[in-house]
Design an enzyme around this catalytic site. Structure first.
Site, PDB file in Angstrom:
ATOM      1  N   GLU A 245      -6.141 -10.829  -0.938  1.00  0.00           N
ATOM      2  CA  GLU A 245      -6.937 -10.606   0.283  1.00  0.00           C
ATOM      3  C   GLU A 245      -8.424 -10.579  -0.044  1.00  0.00           C
ATOM      4  O   GLU A 245      -9.197  -9.777   0.493  1.00  0.00           O
ATOM      5  CB  GLU A 245      -6.534  -9.272   0.944  1.00  0.00           C
ATOM      6  CG  GLU A 245      -5.061  -9.200   1.279  1.00  0.00           C
ATOM      7  CD  GLU A 245      -4.639  -7.907   1.971  1.00  0.00           C
ATOM      8  OE1 GLU A 245      -5.524  -7.164   2.454  1.00  0.00           O
ATOM      9  OE2 GLU A 245      -3.431  -7.653   2.026  1.00  0.00           O
TER      10      GLU A 245
ATOM     11  N   HIS B  25     -10.557  -6.342  -1.981  1.00  0.00           N
ATOM     12  CA  HIS B  25     -11.611  -6.164  -0.968  1.00  0.00           C
ATOM     13  C   HIS B  25     -12.780  -5.456  -1.654  1.00  0.00           C
ATOM     14  O   HIS B  25     -12.678  -4.286  -1.999  1.00  0.00           O
ATOM     15  CB  HIS B  25     -11.110  -5.302   0.196  1.00  0.00           C
ATOM     16  CG  HIS B  25     -10.001  -5.927   0.977  1.00  0.00           C
ATOM     17  ND1 HIS B  25     -10.182  -7.053   1.749  1.00  0.00           N
ATOM     18  CD2 HIS B  25      -8.696  -5.609   1.100  1.00  0.00           C
ATOM     19  CE1 HIS B  25      -9.044  -7.381   2.326  1.00  0.00           C
ATOM     20  NE2 HIS B  25      -8.114  -6.528   1.948  1.00  0.00           N
TER      21      HIS B  25
ATOM     22  N   ASP C  42     -12.178 -10.591  -0.367  1.00  0.00           N
ATOM     23  CA  ASP C  42     -13.454 -10.721   0.335  1.00  0.00           C
ATOM     24  C   ASP C  42     -14.459  -9.819  -0.374  1.00  0.00           C
ATOM     25  O   ASP C  42     -14.091  -8.793  -0.940  1.00  0.00           O
ATOM     26  CB  ASP C  42     -13.368 -10.459   1.849  1.00  0.00           C
ATOM     27  CG  ASP C  42     -12.748  -9.137   2.252  1.00  0.00           C
ATOM     28  OD1 ASP C  42     -12.544  -8.262   1.396  1.00  0.00           O
ATOM     29  OD2 ASP C  42     -12.469  -8.971   3.459  1.00  0.00           O
TER      30      ASP C  42
ATOM     31  N   GLU D 180       0.797  -1.236   0.000  1.00  0.00           N
ATOM     32  CA  GLU D 180       0.000   0.000   0.000  1.00  0.00           C
ATOM     33  C   GLU D 180       0.828   1.283   0.000  1.00  0.00           C
ATOM     34  O   GLU D 180       0.604   2.177   0.813  1.00  0.00           O
ATOM     35  CB  GLU D 180      -0.951   0.001   1.213  1.00  0.00           C
ATOM     36  CG  GLU D 180      -1.893  -1.192   1.215  1.00  0.00           C
ATOM     37  CD  GLU D 180      -2.875  -1.191   2.402  1.00  0.00           C
ATOM     38  OE1 GLU D 180      -2.748  -0.320   3.287  1.00  0.00           O
ATOM     39  OE2 GLU D 180      -3.746  -2.064   2.429  1.00  0.00           O
TER      40      GLU D 180
ATOM     41  N   ASN E 129       2.063  -5.248  -3.135  1.00  0.00           N
ATOM     42  CA  ASN E 129       0.659  -5.555  -2.834  1.00  0.00           C
ATOM     43  C   ASN E 129      -0.113  -4.261  -2.561  1.00  0.00           C
ATOM     44  O   ASN E 129       0.388  -3.374  -1.881  1.00  0.00           O
ATOM     45  CB  ASN E 129       0.628  -6.447  -1.573  1.00  0.00           C
ATOM     46  CG  ASN E 129      -0.720  -7.059  -1.281  1.00  0.00           C
ATOM     47  OD1 ASN E 129      -1.306  -7.712  -2.155  1.00  0.00           O
ATOM     48  ND2 ASN E 129      -1.221  -6.876  -0.068  1.00  0.00           N
TER      49      ASN E 129
HETATM   50  C1  XIL Z   1      -6.273  -6.191   8.453  1.00  0.00           C
HETATM   51  C2  XIL Z   1      -6.591  -7.354   9.376  1.00  0.00           C
HETATM   52  O1  XIL Z   1      -7.506  -8.202   8.730  1.00  0.00           O
HETATM   53  C3  XIL Z   1      -7.178  -6.852  10.668  1.00  0.00           C
HETATM   54  O2  XIL Z   1      -7.315  -7.911  11.603  1.00  0.00           O
HETATM   55  C4  XIL Z   1      -6.289  -5.757  11.269  1.00  0.00           C
HETATM   56  O3  XIL Z   1      -6.917  -5.215  12.403  1.00  0.00           O
HETATM   57  C5  XIL Z   1      -6.018  -4.674  10.262  1.00  0.00           C
HETATM   58  O4  XIL Z   1      -5.454  -5.241   9.098  1.00  0.00           O
HETATM   59  N1  XIL Z   1      -4.940  -4.569   3.812  1.00  0.00           N
HETATM   60  C6  XIL Z   1      -3.952  -5.408   4.270  1.00  0.00           C
HETATM   61  C7  XIL Z   1      -4.201  -6.273   5.442  1.00  0.00           C
HETATM   62  O5  XIL Z   1      -2.898  -5.498   3.633  1.00  0.00           O
HETATM   63  O6  XIL Z   1      -3.048  -6.468   6.213  1.00  0.00           O
HETATM   64  C8  XIL Z   1      -5.292  -5.728   6.319  1.00  0.00           C
HETATM   65  O7  XIL Z   1      -5.579  -6.680   7.326  1.00  0.00           O
HETATM   66  C9  XIL Z   1      -6.524  -5.438   5.484  1.00  0.00           C
HETATM   67  C10 XIL Z   1      -6.224  -4.393   4.438  1.00  0.00           C
END
Ligand code: XIL
Length: 450
Positions: free
Chosen positions: A265, A236, A267, A157, A200
């Site tokens: 990641e 996401h 969802d 990020e 990422n």
């Molecule tokens: C999130 C986790 O799922 C949570 O448990 C934590 O509180 C915050 O981070 N981008 C990412 C992940 O790269 O590491 C993040 O994970 C979600 C967004």
């Protein structure tokens, strides 16, 4: 480096071979888990995992049955691994890596350099100390897990949201400038030459200003020989940030630069068939891109999702497979449904259920006859209960093929002789109602079975 790990890795080679055989045996029939179906497509299917849940039997069982890769959800982040300068703690991350290795699963490393979940001591360093600390952190983690991580999110990020395509402000960006990303990747390559090194990010899933900026950086890295092997697309999604229509094209243009792409990641908030259809789009996009090497969902069960209220995952809070699970499995070419006794929610899973449906079978001026049909779910049942709520004026004058108990205008009906039903079989009870001036229909409540 973890000496124990080196030994257990040798032992794991046998387990991995055994797992591959099992997967092959499965796919000869029909792959019936996410991991084995993805393996049939030459991909991994992973999940984020929290060490704190590994002791929960259903959590571990679902993880072990379905997934071929894990990403520690928080345990490898800077605040978890180097909370004070130079002091590394790997206890929680090791638990996950040990568990994964005992199951023959791959591990994604997440993440080395990120502005978030960063201990405050890092932000207070001057530029030269910060550079040393960043490289030391990369070496500390990658050295500890050398040879054990299939892909590392080296930098996470680093670009701003919105239209500018600019870098995000962070201690690294603000003090070291654009070059921190290149330096992190060069340090990472030297620390573990076997690991794939990924950049990422989120909101880079479609073609937009942010993904264009990442694209320009990756293209530059490739042209100058800066070591980068993969780009992770967090993915996401929710109604405000849906699966982009150019998702596949975007993955493909990165792949065409000569890097692997991974869904890291995933969802998708929602439920039912709409959520399932969105999951299908994502899986199909990955399968359409040769260099899309695998997908990771950001958790196993909705109950532990970081976006729990959006129910974004493949298993509900009881570890029952959602329609989204079936859609992903089908898109991967697998077939667990219907009828696999090993699948929760499928016939043979040991969960009894029934449904109750109502029809009016006769009608006259002062009364009517109603009938409720009880149908067993995927398991045989030995008894059932249904409720019939009558409009206020109405009364029941007789009831057959069931045993009622009355409380006000609610009848709770249990079997008389007809409690035992085979899976999918039906029975019914009937009743006569005196209208007393109301022609409204009764409400028939949900069936429970035992
Ligand atoms: C999130 C986790 O799922 C949570 O448990 C934590 O509180 C915050 O981070 N981008 C990412 C992940 O790269 O590491 C993040 O994970 C979600 C967004």
């Amino acid at each position: 480096m973890r000496m124990i790990r080196r030994l257990s890795r040798a032992a794991t080679a046998g387990l991995v071979a055994a797992a591959a055989l099992t997967a092959a045996a499965h796919s000869a029939e029909a792959a019936d888990t996410l991991g084995s179906a993805a393996a049939g497509q030459g991909r991994y299917f992973g999940t984020a995992v929290a060490a704190s849940h590994l002791g929960e039997a259903d959590y571990a069982a679902t993880l072990d049955r379905e997934f071929s890769s894990v990403t520690p959800e928080n345990e490898m982040k800077w605040d978890a691994t180097e909370p004070s300068r130079g002091t590394f703690t790997f206890t929680s991350a090791d638990r996950i890596v040990d568990h994964a290795q005992s199951q023959g699963m791959d591990v994604r490393g997440h993440t080395l350099v990120w502005h978030s979940q960063l201990p405050s001591w890092v932000g207070s360093l001057g530029a030269s100390d910060l550079r040393t600390a960043m490289n030391n952190h990369i070496n500390g983690l990658m050295g500890h897990y050398k040879g054990e991580i299939h892909s590392w999110d080296v930098v996470n990020e680093a670009f701003q949201d919105g239209g500018s395509g600019a870098r995000r402000s962070s201690p690294f960006q603000d003090k070291l400038g654009d070059g921190f990303i290149e330096e992190a990747f060069r340090t990472a390559r030297a620390a573990d030459p076997a690991a794939k090194l990924c950049y990422n990010d989120y909101n880079t899933d479609g073609v937009n200003a942010k993904s264009n900026a990442v694209y320009t950086m990756v293209k530059d890295f490739k042209s100058r020989g800066v070591p980068i092997d993969c780009v992770g697309f967090q993915s996401h999604f929710n109604p405000n940030s849906p699966v982009p229509s150019d998702y596949r094209q975007n993955l493909q243009r990165f792949a065409d630069l000569g890097v692997d792409v991974q869904i890291t990641e995933l969802d998708i908030e929602g439920s039912g068939s709409a959520q399932a259809a969105n999951y299908t789009k994502v899986v199909e996009a990955c399968l359409a891109v040769d260099r899309c090497t695998g997908l990771t969902v950001w958790g196993i069960t909705d109950k532990y999702s970081w976006r729990s209220s959006g129910t974004p995952l493949l298993f509900d809070g009881n570890y029952t497979e959602k329609p989204a699970y079936d859609a992903v499995l089908a898109a991967l070419g697998g077939s667990g449904d219907p009828g696999d006794p090993g699948d929760p929610g499928d016939p043979g899973d040991g969960t009894v259920s029934c449904t109750a449906t109502y029809t009016r079978t006769a009608d006259w001026n002062s009364g009517y006859n109603g009938q409720v049909t009880i149908t067993a779910g995927g398991e045989p049942i030995s008894s059932w209960t249904a409720t019939v709520t009558l409009p206020a004026q109405q009364t029941v004058s007789s009831l057959w093929n069931g045993t009622p108990t009355r409380s006000g205008n609610v009848l709770t009906v249990r079997p008389s002789w007809n409690g035992t039903l085979a899976a999918g079989a039906s029975t019914s009870f009937g009743f006569t109602v005196t209208k007393n001036g109301s022609d409204a229909a009764p409400t028939v409540g949900g069936c429970t079975a035992s």
